[in-house]
Design a protein around this motif. Structure first.
Motif: not given
Length: 345
Positions: A213-226
């Motif tokens: 869920g964290y990763r999906e929200a980061i991607r939805a904001a236009g970023h790749e998870p770090d």
């Protein structure tokens, strides 16, 4: 055809184990056939009945009478130690829900802690002796064999959570992915640019879902998870404290953290204060559970509310339906989560 006497009872008669071996099924399946359980396919029932006829097996009268009776008790099994059971409000919420659902019944609740393979085997043997009508399992890890062992013994079982997305044992869970997404979207919506997360133990499906869920929200904001912004924890306060310090060493500029449990958020808060970071001015903080701890933190903790008492109640209703041989509409039930906003973010 001669019948092998290996494994026969003391009186030389064929045993349940011999019938199971001849039929190519588990001991619990034979027991279900003998006791007329509908939880056996027609084909399997025919194979077992043929094995009984071939061997001349006669069920022990006392055992058969015992199997036909109810124990009027269910077990709540927690595969954790005492320290975690009493430290985490999550468990008390589940237990409260189970107790409330049983309040108007004559069923006793037995609480059992399992910490080692030896204790697991001992409990399986205890449960197979018709001492409980069913089992509730809480905090199950990925490779835990107990749910399948109990199902093989013909003992109704319901889990809180799942071991994987393909879980076939009846279970009640919450929306871990959606709850984590809400938390991270909230932090991003508050203008935070470097959002980290502290996960639970990744051998637990709930922890993996919250990370997803964290990763999906980061991607939805236009970023790749770090990956430098992801630190593993263990749902404990100390685990949250250690993970927070690791995150700050890697990325001192982080300005928000989503913790996969309230207890880990408490540990993270301690680490932030030790290193001179204020909440929420320097670092916004969000937890998961919405336990009583969240409300009494300073500052009060924004947290994802999961219906702990509701899950305990739903698990119990599902188990009672299983015990009564009622068909289940679906093997799994997922309850919604809700973000509760407070001062920490």
């Amino acid at each position: 055809m001669a019948v092998s006497r290996r494994g026969t009872g003391r009186d030389g008669r064929p045993t349940l184990e011999q019938v199971a071996a001849r039929a190519g099924v588990g001991r619990g399946t034979v027991s279900r056939v003998i006791n007329g359980s509908p939880r056996v396919s027609d084909r399997t029932r025919a194979v077992v009945q043929q094995a009984i006829a071939d061997l001349g097996y006669v069920p022990h009268r006392a055992a058969r009478a015992l199997a036909a009776n109810r124990s009027d008790a269910i077990a709540l099994v927690v595969p954790e130690g005492e320290s975690r059971l009493f430290a985490e409000p999550y468990f008390s919420g589940i237990i409260r829900g189970v107790s409330l659902e049983l309040a108007d019944t004559d069923i006793q609740l037995l609480l059992t802690l399992i910490r080692t393979p030896k204790e697991r085997a001992r409990f399986a043997q205890y449960a197979s002796g018709n001492r409980v009508d069913g089992v509730l399992l809480v905090s199950v890890h990925k490779d835990d064999p107990l749910p399948d062992q109990l199902a093989e013994l013909g003992i109704p079982v319901v889990m809180n959570g799942r071991r994987s997305a393909d879980e076939r044992v009846p279970h009640v869970d919450c929306d871990n992915v959606g709850g984590a997404q809400q938390a991270v979207e909230h932090l991003i919506g508050r203008g935070r640019r470097t959002v980290a997360t502290i996960t639970g133990p990744l051998d637990m499906y709930a922890a993996r879902c919250r990370l997803e869920g964290y990763r999906e929200a980061i991607r939805a904001a236009g970023h790749e998870p770090d990956e430098d912004l992801i630190a593993s924890g263990d749902f404990s306060e100390e685990g949250g404290h250690a993970a927070m310090r690791r995150l700050l060493e890697r990325r001192p500029s982080l300005d928000a953290v989503f913790c996969a449990s309230d207890l880990m958020a408490i540990g993270a808060r301690r680490a932030l204060r030790e290193l001179g970071r204020s909440i929420p001015e320097d670092v916004a903080l969000v937890g998961f559970d919405d336990s009583s701890l969240a409300q009494h933190m300073d500052p009060s903790l924004t947290s994802v509310r999961q219906p702990m008492e509701g899950m305990g109640r739903a698990m119990t209703r599902t188990l009672l339906a299983e015990i009564a041989n009622e068909s289940l509409d679906q093997p799994g039930l997922v309850l919604p989560t809700e973000l509760v906003r407070r001062a920490s973010s």
